[in-house]
Design an enzyme around this catalytic site. Structure first.
Site, PDB file in Angstrom:
ATOM      1  N   LYS A   1       8.203  -0.678  -0.768  1.00 45.35           N
ATOM      2  CA  LYS A   1       7.670   0.659  -0.550  1.00 45.35           C
ATOM      3  C   LYS A   1       6.287   0.893  -0.451  1.00 45.35           C
ATOM      4  O   LYS A   1       5.813   1.401   0.571  1.00 45.35           O
ATOM      5  CB  LYS A   1       8.404   1.471  -1.779  1.00 45.35           C
TER       6      LYS A   1
ATOM      7  N   ASN B   1      21.270   0.502  -6.968  1.00 48.17           N
ATOM      8  CA  ASN B   1      21.139  -0.346  -5.957  1.00 48.17           C
ATOM      9  C   ASN B   1      21.610   0.239  -4.444  1.00 48.17           C
ATOM     10  O   ASN B   1      20.816  -0.013  -3.520  1.00 48.17           O
ATOM     11  CB  ASN B   1      21.743  -1.526  -6.053  1.00 48.17           C
TER      12      ASN B   1
ATOM     13  N   SER C   1     -25.613   8.529  12.678  1.00 46.12           N
ATOM     14  CA  SER C   1     -26.169   7.396  11.951  1.00 46.12           C
ATOM     15  C   SER C   1     -27.184   8.053  10.731  1.00 46.12           C
ATOM     16  O   SER C   1     -27.770   8.821  11.140  1.00 46.12           O
ATOM     17  CB  SER C   1     -26.919   6.343  12.518  1.00 46.12           C
TER      18      SER C   1
ATOM     19  N   GLU D   1     -13.213   2.741  15.930  1.00 43.62           N
ATOM     20  CA  GLU D   1     -13.304   1.457  15.381  1.00 43.62           C
ATOM     21  C   GLU D   1     -12.436   1.510  14.053  1.00 43.62           C
ATOM     22  O   GLU D   1     -11.907   0.538  13.755  1.00 43.62           O
ATOM     23  CB  GLU D   1     -14.857   1.420  14.682  1.00 43.62           C
TER      24      GLU D   1
ATOM     25  N   GLN E   1      12.121  -3.748  -4.807  1.00 39.07           N
ATOM     26  CA  GLN E   1      11.057  -2.578  -5.093  1.00 39.07           C
ATOM     27  C   GLN E   1       9.675  -2.662  -4.478  1.00 39.07           C
ATOM     28  O   GLN E   1       9.162  -1.486  -4.116  1.00 39.07           O
ATOM     29  CB  GLN E   1      11.003  -2.349  -6.588  1.00 39.07           C
TER      30      GLN E   1
ATOM     31  N   TYR F   1      21.048  -7.500  -4.509  1.00 40.85           N
ATOM     32  CA  TYR F   1      19.828  -6.819  -4.961  1.00 40.85           C
ATOM     33  C   TYR F   1      18.991  -7.616  -6.001  1.00 40.85           C
ATOM     34  O   TYR F   1      19.505  -8.304  -6.861  1.00 40.85           O
ATOM     35  CB  TYR F   1      20.298  -5.519  -5.614  1.00 40.85           C
TER      36      TYR F   1
ATOM     37  N   LYS G   1     -28.091   8.086  17.685  1.00 44.87           N
ATOM     38  CA  LYS G   1     -26.746   7.452  17.587  1.00 44.87           C
ATOM     39  C   LYS G   1     -25.474   8.640  17.629  1.00 44.87           C
ATOM     40  O   LYS G   1     -25.488   9.349  16.859  1.00 44.87           O
ATOM     41  CB  LYS G   1     -26.522   6.478  16.560  1.00 44.87           C
TER      42      LYS G   1
ATOM     43  N   THR H   1     -10.947  -8.010  34.659  1.00 43.25           N
ATOM     44  CA  THR H   1     -10.305  -9.249  34.175  1.00 43.25           C
ATOM     45  C   THR H   1     -11.262 -10.270  33.586  1.00 43.25           C
ATOM     46  O   THR H   1     -12.337 -10.230  33.994  1.00 43.25           O
ATOM     47  CB  THR H   1      -9.365 -10.106  35.101  1.00 43.25           C
ATOM     48  N   HIS H   2     -10.971 -10.864  32.571  1.00 35.65           N
ATOM     49  CA  HIS H   2     -11.958 -11.732  31.671  1.00 35.65           C
ATOM     50  C   HIS H   2     -13.274 -10.693  31.383  1.00 35.65           C
ATOM     51  O   HIS H   2     -14.481 -11.386  31.266  1.00 35.65           O
ATOM     52  CB  HIS H   2     -12.475 -12.884  32.449  1.00 35.65           C
TER      53      HIS H   2
ATOM     54  N   SER I   1       8.546   2.550 -10.848  1.00 28.43           N
ATOM     55  CA  SER I   1       8.204   2.816  -9.665  1.00 28.43           C
ATOM     56  C   SER I   1       7.944   4.077  -9.453  1.00 28.43           C
ATOM     57  O   SER I   1       7.669   4.635  -8.237  1.00 28.43           O
ATOM     58  CB  SER I   1       9.202   2.235  -8.839  1.00 28.43           C
TER      59      SER I   1
ATOM     60  N   ASN J   1     -21.766   7.461  17.040  1.00 27.16           N
ATOM     61  CA  ASN J   1     -20.776   6.261  16.763  1.00 27.16           C
ATOM     62  C   ASN J   1     -19.273   6.661  17.036  1.00 27.16           C
ATOM     63  O   ASN J   1     -18.757   7.568  16.656  1.00 27.16           O
ATOM     64  CB  ASN J   1     -21.169   5.947  15.389  1.00 27.16           C
TER      65      ASN J   1
HETATM   66  N1  ARG Z   1      13.162   0.920  -8.326  1.00 31.92           N
HETATM   67  C1  ARG Z   1      14.375   0.266  -7.961  1.00 31.92           C
HETATM   68  C2  ARG Z   1      13.802  -0.296  -6.472  1.00 31.92           C
HETATM   69  O1  ARG Z   1      12.968   0.381  -5.903  1.00 31.92           O
HETATM   70  C3  ARG Z   1      15.368   0.889  -7.756  1.00 31.92           C
HETATM   71  C4  ARG Z   1      16.701   0.150  -7.911  1.00 31.92           C
HETATM   72  C5  ARG Z   1      16.879  -0.412  -9.237  1.00 31.92           C
HETATM   73  N2  ARG Z   1      17.957  -1.249  -9.595  1.00 31.92           N
HETATM   74  C6  ARG Z   1      18.165  -2.056 -10.568  1.00 31.92           C
HETATM   75  N3  ARG Z   1      19.304  -2.717 -10.389  1.00 31.92           N
HETATM   76  N4  ARG Z   1      17.124  -2.222 -11.411  1.00 31.92           N
HETATM   77  O2  ARG Z   1      14.337  -1.036  -5.843  1.00 31.92           O
END
Ligand code: ARG
Length: 460
Positions: free
Chosen positions: A325, A110, A277, A290, A322, A317, A283, A155-156, A23, A285
């Site tokens: 993120k 964890n 454009s 958007e 993971q 956990y 134009k 409205t509408h 990760s 834009n």
């Molecule tokens: N990369 C893991 C995460 O983002 C970190 C925690 C990992 N814990 C484990 N027991 N493998 O959650």
């Protein structure tokens, strides 16, 4: 491959497995949070006599030197590390030797990652609130500037009654205020520290969880260690708040897009906030509006992903987490970018006051006021509604506005009409007499309240 484990393994991890599992690519964002958490952890370990003062100082100095090297570009967060925690620990041990290996005493990845993510998201919440203060400032600026910029209220998507641009923007001020308040309440709820939860069941070391919580600016340690390592509610709540915020930004974008169209011509986007454009030279834009509208889907997507990721995982956990993120980081970046872009677009746009007022004058936006005129003279509202409806038909046939219909035509429908009907249905009267709290005639109060609100949150 630098991994924090391996003792019970006899073979190397498969390359594909390693790549799939790692990760570092994305949790490198948690670097500063990770170091901050470790600093508090070793401080506490030393205070509790679990770590010597010498080891504590060596670890702290080592961590500081890693931060300096990363911040100044001498050390890149890359390479064969499983995650940011492994990266920091491996670099630390390389620098200070055995003391580095003691950093992880009484801690699991964890509770470490649960802490890092919480610290990171807490900062992002604070920054998002600052972004929102800027946006609310821009909206308030327009409210103050456009108290007498008349425009049709819809409205509408049909012209309904005249309002002012101040009043229209005031509605967005309220939305952004709620967004702000939502984030504030999430931040209050999430401000408990998971550090010390260990892998799931705490530890046998005499950790002082109150101490680490307070060193890291939390209100206290979380109550339950299993919840501590597995709670990601605050991520979901933040994504939810950002989704609602994006929905608001998207609605405003949609209005800007309409107002910028040839049919409306209410707004002129600044050249710095519009695009051209490649084929049609005429134009200009509204790409930014958007894109904000379009990016809303991306933030909703992150919310759905997080809800789905979390829904089936047993305590405590699991590696699924993971996945909290990448999309969350993207959603936060996206929403914050959109807030800032919207602020800039509002600040640089020009509103065509005359054109907006003209538009409000057409479409019988004063028909309700004409009916109210009869009501004030004693006619029941339902009858007055019928009278004005017929007069609108007459006007449509003649191709004129109620303001231009001769008094003789009015009198044909009701003897109650007098010369003062014209004043009663003028744009100015229609808006300024709407004095109900929260209505366009009561903008001074609304602006004052908005100003007071913004000043109070900025003070904090
Ligand atoms: N990369 C893991 C995460 O983002 C970190 C925690 C990992 N814990 C484990 N027991 N493998 O959650």
């Amino acid at each position: 491959m630098a991994q924090l484990w391996g003792g019970r393994f006899t073979k190397e991890t498969d390359k594909l497995v390693y790549a799939f599992n790692q990760s570092l690519n994305f949790d490198k964002r948690l670097f500063h949070a990770d170091v901050k958490g470790s600093m508090a952890h070793v401080e506490m370990l030393a205070a509790q006599g679990i770590l010597t003062k010498e080891d504590r100082d060596a670890i702290k100095e080592g961590l500081q030197s890693i931060v300096r090297d990363v911040d100044e570009g001498r050390l890149k967060i890359e390479g064969e590390y499983e995650d940011i925690h492994s990266f920091v620990e491996a670099n630390l041990t390389e620098r200070i030797g055995d003391a580095g290996k003691r950093l992880h005493t009484g801690r699991s990845r964890n509770d470490q990652v649960a802490l890092d993510m919480r610290l990171y998201m807490r900062d992002e919440m604070d920054e998002t609130k600052k972004d929102l203060e800027g946006l609310m400032g821009a909206v308030l600026g327009l409210m103050k500037e456009h108290k007498d910029t008349f425009m049709p209220g819809f409205t509408h998507l049909q012209k309904a009654q005249p309002v002012t641009l101040a009043h229209h923007m005031g509605a967005y001020f309220e939305m952004f205020k709620r967004d702000y308040e939502r984030i504030t309440s999430i931040r209050t709820r999430m401000n408990v520290c998971p550090l010390g939860s260990g892998a799931l069941a705490g530890t046998t070391y005499p950790l002082d969880r109150e101490m680490t919580a307070s060193l890291l600016g939390f209100d206290g340690p979380c109550e339950n260690s299993m919840d501590g390592v597995s709670d990601r509610d605050y991520v979901i709540e933040f994504l939810d708040a950002l989704s609602i915020l994006m929905m608001h930004l998207s609605r405003l974008s949609e209005e800007i897009i309409l107002w910028n169209s040839n049919e409306y011509r209410f707004i002129e986007l600044d050249d710095t906030y519009a695009t051209g454009s490649s084929i049609m030279p005429q134009k200009k834009n509204p790409d930014i509006a958007e894109l904000i509208r379009g990016k809303t889907g991306r933030v909703y997507g992150a919310l759905m992903q997080m809800l789905t990721t979390m829904k089936g995982i047993p305590l405590a956990y699991d590696k699924d987490m993971q996945e909290d993120k990448e999309m969350s980081f993207d959603a936060v970046d996206t929403a914050r970018g959109c807030i800032t872009l919207m602020e800039g677009m509002l600040k640089t746009s020009t509103f065509h006051k005359k054109r907006m007022e003209e538009s409000a004058q057409h479409g019988f936006t004063n028909a309700t006021d004409a009916a109210d005129y009869l009501v004030k003279k004693g006619m029941p509202f339902r009858d007055a509604h019928g009278v004005i409806g017929r007069l609108v038909l007459t006007c449509l046939e003649k191709g004129i506005k109620l303001d231009d219909l001769p008094l003789s035509d009015y009198k044909k429908e009701s003897a109650l009409f007098e010369e003062d009907i014209y004043e009663a249905i003028s744009m100015k009267t229609c808006v300024e007499r709407r004095l109900t709290y929260g209505a366009p005639g009561a903008m001074d109060q609304e602006i004052e309240n908005a100003e007071r609100y913004l000043a109070s949150v900025k003070d904090k």
